[in-house]
Design a protein around this motif. Structure first.
Motif, short mmCIF file in Angstrom:
data_model
loop_
_atom_site.label_atom_id
_atom_site.label_comp_id
_atom_site.label_asym_id
_atom_site.label_seq_id
_atom_site.Cartn_x
_atom_site.Cartn_y
_atom_site.Cartn_z
N ASP A 76 0.84 -1.21 0.00
CA ASP A 76 0.00 0.00 0.00
C ASP A 76 0.87 1.25 0.00
O ASP A 76 0.52 2.26 -0.63
N ASP A 83 -8.25 1.64 4.86
CA ASP A 83 -7.70 0.88 3.75
C ASP A 83 -6.89 1.82 2.86
O ASP A 83 -6.70 3.00 3.20
N TYR A 84 -6.42 1.31 1.72
CA TYR A 84 -5.60 2.14 0.84
C TYR A 84 -6.33 3.41 0.40
O TYR A 84 -5.76 4.51 0.43
#
Length: 338
Positions: free
Chosen positions: A181, A288-289
């Motif tokens: 990521d 999250d990303y």
């Protein structure tokens, strides 16, 4: 008479891992604050009041059967589930190793965890809650501190950061750390500069080694992989950064986060549940990303928001300072010998 504490550890043999950093910090703390109250020896198989095990080496395991060890204390930096994504161990050796980890902990008279969320997990493995104590990690302010603006500018120039918004990640290059990521963020934010300070501490045993090695050898132009950095040099990287980002999927109580706090660097983390009981409110949480990418753009364009998290880092660093934890460790060792 001082309390004789024998430390057992091989953590310093592998550079670039938090277990070694936490171990070295504790040794320094005890020798600096309590030279008369606590007599520290290292890897000596001699009689002691307390034997404190920091790593789970087989020879240390065998030593637990000797009555010379006194009270046996195990320092829990990891559990079987936290190794997933770190080391690529094939079956059946993985299952055997995981059973060995728990067997080692069960040989202890007392357990110290660096994160309170580990208590219930250890109880589930059959270890009594009554012998588990939570004591957090800490860092020293005279080792990790905020530079003057002039010194910071000089470091940024030497590291060729220039005037770019700089994002720093620190830790072993492995799947668990969320390095992929971090790489993706660099690829999609070419106007910013990214530094990952760390390397493959366990070489080809590292989970995801082949894929990650390709990117480390040929990174995007705005991403630098430094390799393993000596701990005494990390303070320069923290001070060169505008934001510290640790996208890990699994952690205990990462020393790198405490070091970033101590240097007054705003911190962004993947919002793991295990952080909630120890540092919630001090960092920028992301899921999250996509969330990381959004928050990165927001914080890089909002100086007021960035300054807010600088202040929160300062507040967190006081809670996890050396002075605050020194008395806790003295009380802990004293209570065991009583």
């Amino acid at each position: 008479m001082p309390i004789k504490v024998n430390m057992f550890s091989s953590a310093s043999k592998v550079k670039g891992q938090g277990v070694g950093s936490a171990y070295e910090e504790l040794i320094r703390l005890l020798k600096t604050h309590f030279p008369k109250q606590i007599d520290v020896s290292i890897n000596k198989f001699t009689k002691a009041d307390i034997s404190h095990y920091h790593t789970i080496d087989p020879n240390f395991y065998l030593s637990t059967f000797s009555k010379k060890r006194g009270i046996k204390v195990g320092y829990v930096h990891f559990l079987p589930e936290t190794i997933e994504g770190s080391l690529n161990i094939p079956q059946p050796f993985r299952s055997i190793f995981y059973k060995y980890i728990i067997s080692f902990y069960k040989r202890m008279d007392h357990i110290v965890v660096v994160n309170p969320t580990f208590i219930d997990k250890l109880v589930a493995y059959g270890i009594s809650r009554d012998i588990i104590t939570y004591i957090p990690n800490f860092v020293r302010k005279n080792e990790f501190y905020r530079f003057t603006e002039a010194n910071r500018d000089a470091v940024r120039e030497r590291l060729e950061v220039n005037n770019r918004f700089t994002v720093l990640g620190i830790g072993q290059v492995q799947e668990r750390k969320g390095v992929k990521d971090f790489i993706k963020l660099a690829e999609n934010n070419p106007d910013k500069y990214f530094i990952w300070a760390g390397g493959f501490s366990f070489g080809r045993l590292t989970d995801g080694y082949a894929d990650l090695k390709q990117v480390v050898d040929n990174p995007p132009r705005n991403l630098k992989f430094t390799g393993i950095v000596d701990r005494n040099a990390l303070v320069e990287y923290y001070n060169a950064a505008d934001l510290f980002l640790l996208p890990s999927y699994n952690e205990l109580f990462p020393m790198s986060v405490l070091e970033a706090f101590s240097c007054g660097v705003p911190v962004m983390l993947r919002d793991l549940e295990l952080y909630h009981s120890i540092i919630k409110g001090y960092y920028i949480p992301t899921q999250d990303y996509e969330d990381m990418n959004t928050q990165l753009k927001l914080v890089s364009e909002d100086k007021e928001r960035l300054n807010k998290f600088k202040q929160l880092s300062d507040e967190a660093s006081e809670e996890y300072s050396e002075d605050h934890l020194a008395d806790i460790w003295l009380d802990f060792y004293s209570s065991l010998t009583k």
